[in-house]
Scaffold this active site. Structure first.
Site, PDB file in Angstrom:
ATOM      1  N   TYR A   3       0.835  -1.211   0.000  1.00  0.00           N
ATOM      2  CA  TYR A   3       0.000   0.000   0.000  1.00  0.00           C
ATOM      3  C   TYR A   3       0.863   1.251   0.000  1.00  0.00           C
ATOM      4  O   TYR A   3       1.780   1.377   0.815  1.00  0.00           O
ATOM      5  CB  TYR A   3      -0.890  -0.021   1.231  1.00  0.00           C
ATOM      6  CG  TYR A   3      -2.124   0.847   1.186  1.00  0.00           C
ATOM      7  CD1 TYR A   3      -2.724   1.215  -0.013  1.00  0.00           C
ATOM      8  CD2 TYR A   3      -2.721   1.277   2.364  1.00  0.00           C
ATOM      9  CE1 TYR A   3      -3.873   1.978  -0.038  1.00  0.00           C
ATOM     10  CE2 TYR A   3      -3.875   2.039   2.363  1.00  0.00           C
ATOM     11  CZ  TYR A   3      -4.449   2.394   1.156  1.00  0.00           C
ATOM     12  OH  TYR A   3      -5.597   3.155   1.135  1.00  0.00           O
ATOM     13  N   SER A  13       1.107  -7.919   1.542  1.00  0.00           N
ATOM     14  CA  SER A  13       0.202  -6.905   2.091  1.00  0.00           C
ATOM     15  C   SER A  13      -0.808  -6.460   1.028  1.00  0.00           C
ATOM     16  O   SER A  13      -1.560  -7.291   0.528  1.00  0.00           O
ATOM     17  CB  SER A  13       1.009  -5.745   2.677  1.00  0.00           C
ATOM     18  OG  SER A  13       0.213  -4.929   3.490  1.00  0.00           O
ATOM     19  N   ASP A  37       0.511 -10.538  13.405  1.00  0.00           N
ATOM     20  CA  ASP A  37       0.281  -9.397  12.518  1.00  0.00           C
ATOM     21  C   ASP A  37      -0.821  -8.504  13.096  1.00  0.00           C
ATOM     22  O   ASP A  37      -1.968  -8.919  13.229  1.00  0.00           O
ATOM     23  CB  ASP A  37      -0.124  -9.900  11.132  1.00  0.00           C
ATOM     24  CG  ASP A  37      -0.015  -8.839  10.056  1.00  0.00           C
ATOM     25  OD1 ASP A  37      -0.132  -7.649  10.372  1.00  0.00           O
ATOM     26  OD2 ASP A  37       0.177  -9.214   8.883  1.00  0.00           O
ATOM     27  N   HIS A  66       3.716  -8.132  10.724  1.00  0.00           N
ATOM     28  CA  HIS A  66       3.704  -7.573   9.369  1.00  0.00           C
ATOM     29  C   HIS A  66       5.127  -7.117   9.037  1.00  0.00           C
ATOM     30  O   HIS A  66       5.448  -5.925   9.085  1.00  0.00           O
ATOM     31  CB  HIS A  66       2.714  -6.406   9.326  1.00  0.00           C
ATOM     32  CG  HIS A  66       2.097  -6.168   7.988  1.00  0.00           C
ATOM     33  ND1 HIS A  66       1.086  -6.958   7.485  1.00  0.00           N
ATOM     34  CD2 HIS A  66       2.331  -5.224   7.048  1.00  0.00           C
ATOM     35  CE1 HIS A  66       0.715  -6.505   6.304  1.00  0.00           C
ATOM     36  NE2 HIS A  66       1.456  -5.457   6.015  1.00  0.00           N
TER      37      HIS A  66
END
Length: 314
Positions: A87, A178, A268, A297
């Site tokens: 992202y 992700s 995560d 993460h």
């Protein structure tokens, strides 16, 4: 959740009643969109491969950029790998794609529209456009959701790769971490000829679960911001989460036909494991997990190597 419960979890975000019709209509729009592919030799070149900036037209007329590495002196047609980034990021450096090119694979790495790379965002949506792509288009018609367009871009890139004369259309893989993991799932769902996919801790899944866990922060912070600004008493909560269901990858996952390897860290807190399992558990194609109990993460040791070996069998 305990792991045994995660393995059964099916997600809680609402699925719109017209979800299938929504995506069939979207694919019809993609079918009517001429890709208008342009290849421009890159300033970065290596002796073993040709490197190109690839441009194509996505839905709503946006020009999308991808990096394309075509290996030299390998049999044709050969396998290809699609890569999707996290992202807000971009396709990354050329050098980190050469491991696959050295195996004789073409590599296509896409820049998401409106994020950190060279792709175009044509805009034109109603309402808030600040601080987040999940909510971009949420105040307009469902067809205006930005991630609808980005998901379709991944399918367009897959089709372009499959149409390249040097590429074997039956030997296409896709991977990403992700957001890139979410786009990997969306790509293989909307272009089910993708043979193998390796999503890692995928984003954009089970939004209501994120909310109810009080994890609408970091990458999901825009959900909280949206409610604070536009529905501070949550009078429209069901409507909002139902609309987000159009771009919830767990609802696309049943369409996948390719073999899937999913990497997950059970610590995560950015993309909660339960949201990832909500998508994974809906995949009916052959699938397997790489589980990291003590990782979040972050980098997952050995997983890039495992994915490369998984893709060698394309």
């Amino acid at each position: 959740m305990p792991l045994e419960q995660l393995r059964r979890y099916e997600g809680i975000n609402p699925r719109p009643d017209d979800f299938d019709a929504y995506w069939e209509r979207a694919l019809q729009e993609l079918d009517a969109t001429a890709a208008e592919v342009e290849l421009v030799p890159s300033a970065f070149q290596v002796p073993t491969a040709d490197c190109f900036d690839l441009y194509f037209t996505g839905v709503r007329g946006a020009r999308i950029h991808a990096k394309y590495i075509r290996p030299k002196n390998v049999p044709e047609p050969h396998a290809a790998l699609l890569q999707f980034h996290g992202y807000s990021g971009n396709a990354g450096d050329w050098a980190d794609k050469l491991s696959y090119a050295s195996l004789g694979y073409s590599v296509f790495s896409m820049d998401c529209r409106g994020q950190g790379g060279g792709s175009e965002d044509r805009g034109g949506v109603k309402g808030n456009t600040l601080n987040g792509h999940i909510i971009r288009g949420l105040d307009g018609e469902p067809d205006d959701l930005l991630f609808r367009q980005i998901f379709l871009d991944t399918a367009q890139l897959a089709r372009i790769a499959m149409d390249m004369p040097e590429v074997d259309a039956e030997r296409i893989g896709a991977t990403g971490w992700s957001q890139g993991g979410a786009l990997t799932i969306a790509c293989a769902a909307l272009e089910p000829r993708v043979k193998r996919l390796a999503p890692v801790y995928p984003f954009l899944s089970d939004y209501r679960r994120v909310w109810e866990m009080d994890q609408a922060k970091d990458a999901y912070a825009e959900l909280r911001n949206y409610f604070r600004l536009f529905d501070p008493q949550h009078k429209r909560e069901q409507e909002i989460f139902t609309r987000l269901g159009y771009i919830d990858i767990q609802n696309l996952a049943p369409r996948i036909q390719g073999e899937t390897l999913l990497g997950v860290g059970l610590m995560d807190s950015i993309c909660p494991p339960s949201t990832q399992f909500a998508a994974y558990n809906k995949i009916t194609a052959p699938k397997s997990l790489e589980i990291y109990p003590d990782f979040g993460h972050e980098g997952l040791p050995g997983l890039n190597d495992r994915i490369l070996q998984f893709m060698q069998d394309l």
